[in-house]
Scaffold this motif. Structure first.
Motif, PDB file in Angstrom:
ATOM      1  N   CYS A 248       0.859  -1.183   0.022  1.00  0.00           N
ATOM      2  CA  CYS A 248       0.053   0.215   0.121  1.00  0.00           C
ATOM      3  C   CYS A 248       0.637   1.253   0.054  1.00  0.00           C
ATOM      4  O   CYS A 248       1.957   1.454   0.902  1.00  0.00           O
ATOM      5  N   VAL A 249       0.589   2.003  -1.005  1.00  0.00           N
ATOM      6  CA  VAL A 249       1.479   3.249  -1.005  1.00  0.00           C
ATOM      7  C   VAL A 249       0.484   4.601  -0.946  1.00  0.00           C
ATOM      8  O   VAL A 249      -0.666   4.357  -1.864  1.00  0.00           O
ATOM      9  N   THR A 250       0.784   5.558  -0.494  1.00  0.00           N
ATOM     10  CA  THR A 250      -0.088   6.591  -0.462  1.00  0.00           C
ATOM     11  C   THR A 250       0.768   8.042  -0.679  1.00  0.00           C
ATOM     12  O   THR A 250       1.983   7.986  -0.206  1.00  0.00           O
ATOM     13  N   LYS A 251       0.100   8.950  -1.125  1.00  0.00           N
ATOM     14  CA  LYS A 251       1.013  10.283  -1.080  1.00  0.00           C
ATOM     15  C   LYS A 251       0.109  11.707  -0.905  1.00  0.00           C
ATOM     16  O   LYS A 251      -1.215  11.284  -1.376  1.00  0.00           O
ATOM     17  N   LYS A 252       0.417  12.570  -0.227  1.00  0.00           N
ATOM     18  CA  LYS A 252      -0.430  13.691  -0.128  1.00  0.00           C
ATOM     19  C   LYS A 252      -0.650  14.260  -1.567  1.00  0.00           C
ATOM     20  O   LYS A 252       0.123  14.244  -2.481  1.00  0.00           O
ATOM     21  N   ALA A 253      -1.801  14.925  -1.575  1.00  0.00           N
ATOM     22  CA  ALA A 253      -2.164  15.873  -2.999  1.00  0.00           C
ATOM     23  C   ALA A 253      -1.073  16.687  -3.115  1.00  0.00           C
ATOM     24  O   ALA A 253      -0.751  17.379  -2.382  1.00  0.00           O
ATOM     25  N   SER A 254      -0.946  16.632  -4.334  1.00  0.00           N
ATOM     26  CA  SER A 254       0.251  17.647  -4.778  1.00  0.00           C
ATOM     27  C   SER A 254      -0.604  19.127  -5.102  1.00  0.00           C
ATOM     28  O   SER A 254       0.714  19.999  -5.225  1.00  0.00           O
ATOM     29  N   ARG A 255      -1.574  19.218  -5.168  1.00  0.00           N
ATOM     30  CA  ARG A 255      -2.293  20.653  -5.564  1.00  0.00           C
ATOM     31  C   ARG A 255      -3.478  20.843  -4.645  1.00  0.00           C
ATOM     32  O   ARG A 255      -4.027  19.834  -4.202  1.00  0.00           O
ATOM     33  N   VAL A 256      -3.830  21.927  -4.393  1.00  0.00           N
ATOM     34  CA  VAL A 256      -4.833  22.530  -3.759  1.00  0.00           C
ATOM     35  C   VAL A 256      -5.656  23.141  -4.845  1.00  0.00           C
ATOM     36  O   VAL A 256      -5.119  24.134  -5.344  1.00  0.00           O
ATOM     37  N   SER A 257      -7.015  22.790  -4.883  1.00  0.00           N
ATOM     38  CA  SER A 257      -7.753  23.364  -6.266  1.00  0.00           C
ATOM     39  C   SER A 257      -9.276  23.327  -5.740  1.00  0.00           C
ATOM     40  O   SER A 257      -9.908  22.219  -5.157  1.00  0.00           O
ATOM     41  N   ASP A 258      -9.991  24.185  -6.227  1.00  0.00           N
ATOM     42  CA  ASP A 258     -11.345  24.329  -6.001  1.00  0.00           C
ATOM     43  C   ASP A 258     -11.935  23.298  -7.073  1.00  0.00           C
ATOM     44  O   ASP A 258     -13.307  23.088  -6.724  1.00  0.00           O
ATOM     45  N   HIS A 259     -11.261  22.599  -7.860  1.00  0.00           N
ATOM     46  CA  HIS A 259     -11.955  21.671  -8.743  1.00  0.00           C
ATOM     47  C   HIS A 259     -12.189  20.507  -8.127  1.00  0.00           C
ATOM     48  O   HIS A 259     -12.882  19.592  -8.710  1.00  0.00           O
ATOM     49  N   ILE A 260     -11.392  19.998  -7.311  1.00  0.00           N
ATOM     50  CA  ILE A 260     -11.490  18.667  -6.512  1.00  0.00           C
ATOM     51  C   ILE A 260     -10.999  19.064  -5.183  1.00  0.00           C
ATOM     52  O   ILE A 260      -9.965  19.696  -4.824  1.00  0.00           O
ATOM     53  N   ASP A 261     -11.612  18.169  -4.145  1.00  0.00           N
ATOM     54  CA  ASP A 261     -11.016  18.467  -2.832  1.00  0.00           C
ATOM     55  C   ASP A 261     -10.390  17.298  -2.079  1.00  0.00           C
ATOM     56  O   ASP A 261     -10.337  16.895  -1.101  1.00  0.00           O
ATOM     57  N   TYR A 262      -9.826  16.325  -3.101  1.00  0.00           N
ATOM     58  CA  TYR A 262      -9.079  15.183  -2.343  1.00  0.00           C
ATOM     59  C   TYR A 262      -7.774  15.681  -1.588  1.00  0.00           C
ATOM     60  O   TYR A 262      -7.321  16.750  -1.826  1.00  0.00           O
ATOM     61  N   LYS A 263      -7.453  15.010  -0.494  1.00  0.00           N
ATOM     62  CA  LYS A 263      -6.278  14.925   0.402  1.00  0.00           C
ATOM     63  C   LYS A 263      -5.095  14.252  -0.100  1.00  0.00           C
ATOM     64  O   LYS A 263      -3.922  14.689   0.587  1.00  0.00           O
ATOM     65  N   GLY A 264      -5.215  12.978  -0.826  1.00  0.00           N
ATOM     66  CA  GLY A 264      -4.070  12.293  -1.038  1.00  0.00           C
ATOM     67  C   GLY A 264      -4.668  11.376  -2.215  1.00  0.00           C
ATOM     68  O   GLY A 264      -5.885  11.093  -2.443  1.00  0.00           O
ATOM     69  N   VAL A 265      -3.748  10.384  -2.528  1.00  0.00           N
ATOM     70  CA  VAL A 265      -4.116   9.264  -3.388  1.00  0.00           C
ATOM     71  C   VAL A 265      -3.485   7.989  -2.813  1.00  0.00           C
ATOM     72  O   VAL A 265      -2.602   8.046  -1.999  1.00  0.00           O
TER      73      VAL A 265
END
Length: 260
Positions: free
Chosen positions: A234-251
Motif C-alpha cells: 500500500c502506497v499513499t501520497k499527499k495531494a500535490s495540488r490544492v484546487s477548487d476543482h476537486i477536494d482530495y487530500k491524497g492518493v
C-alpha cells in the motif's frame, strides 16, 4: 453543498472527454499530473516489473475513459477486458483504440511510462501494445448480481480498479458491496490493484460538480481484508495540488490478492 445535491457519475452521466481534459491531459492548465498520471504509472510499472502478477485475463474496472493504467499491465496478460458504466465512456475509449480522428492523445502518458521503464523513445509501441491487448470493451450494470449479464466473464487473474469506487459509492456499505462484486470476477489467488483518492467529497467535470465517496487509508485497507483480500502493498501520497476543482487530500495505491 451537501453530497446529495451533487451529480452521481453512473446515474446522471459525465462528460468523459471533459474528464480526460481536466485530469489526465498534458495541457498547461492541467495541474494534477503528479497524482493522476505519474503516481499510478510509476506504481503500476513497479508492480508488474516484479513479475508475480501475470496471467491470461485482466479486467479493468476504472473511472472514465483513461488508458494509462494499462501500459504496464498489457505486458503481463494475454487478454484485457475493459468494463465501463456508460456508453459515452465506451465511445470515447473506442475512438482511441480504433485510432479514429479526434481521439484523445495519450502520447504524453505513453512517454511517461517509457521514461519510467527506460525506453521513452518507444511510446508508440506502448500504445500499440495496449490496443492489441484490449480484447473487449463492455458495458456493465452495477446493480446486477452478474454485472455483465447475460455474458459470463472468465475468472480474472487480475483486476485494476482506478478511481471508480470514489465515483460510484454513496457510503461504506456501497464500497463493501462493490468490492464483493469485483471479487467474484477474480480467481482465488488473483490480484486486485486499487487506485483512488483519499478524503475526497466532490470533483468537477467542466461546470458539473459530482459526488465522491470519502474514505481514508485505514478504511480502504480494512474493507479489502474484510472481503477476503490480503494486502500485499500500500502506497499513499499527499495531494500535490490544492484546487477548487476537486477536494482530495491524497492518493492511494493498493495491491492485494484474493485469499478466499
Amino acid at each position: 453543498m451537501a453530497s446529495t445535491t451533487h451529480k452521481i457519475y453512473h446515474v446522471h452521466g459525465c462528460d468523459s472527454r471533459q474528464a480526460l481534459e481536466d485530469y489526465f491531459s498534458d495541457k498547461p492548465e492541467m495541474v494534477f499530473e503528479e497524482d493522476s498520471l505519474i503516481f499510478p504509472i510509476e506504481n503500476l510499472a513497479k508492480t508488474f516489473t516484479i513479475g508475480h502478477i501475470k496471467g491470461d485475463v485482466l479486467i479493468d474496472l476504472s473511472f472514465g475513459s483513461f488508458v494509462h493504467q494499462l501500459y504496464a499491465a498489457c505486458e503481463c496478460f494475454k487478454h484485457i477486458i475493459v468494463l465501463k458504466v456508460s456508453d459515452r465512456c465506451i465511445m470515447e475509449l473506442k475512438r482511441w483504440l480504433d485510432t479514429r480522428t479526434g481521439a484523445f492523445n495519450w502520447g504524453h502518458a505513453a512517454k511517461l511510462h517509457g521514461e519510467i521503464q527506460g525506453n521513452s523513445k518507444q511510446s508508440q509501441d506502448h500504445e500499440s501494445k495496449v490496443r492489441f491487448g484490449v480484447q473487449h470493451v463492455m458495458k456493465f450494470d452495477l446493480e446486477k448480481e452478474n454485472m455483465t449479464d447475460p455474458i459470463v466473464l472468465p475468472p480474472a487473474d487480475c483486476i485494476i480498479s482506478a478511481w471508480l469506487l470514489n465515483a460510484i459509492c454513496k457510503d461504506q456499505d456501497d464500497f463493501m458491496r462493490f468490492i464483493r462484486k469485483f471479487s467474484k470476477l477474480l480467481k482465488t489467488g488473483g490480484h486486485l490493484i486499487f487506485i483512488g483518492c483519499l478524503d475526497m467529497t466532490y470533483y468537477m467535470v467542466g461546470n458539473n460538480k459530482l459526488h465522491s465517496f470519502k474514505y481514508d487509508e485505514d478504511f480502504a485497507r480494512k474493507a479489502l481484508v474484510r472481503e477476503g483480500f490480503v494486502i500485499d502493498s500500500c502506497v499513499t501520497k499527499k495531494a500535490s495540488r490544492v484546487s477548487d476543482h476537486i477536494d482530495y487530500k491524497g492518493v492511494i495505491f493498493i495491491v492485494a490478492h484474493k485469499e478466499k
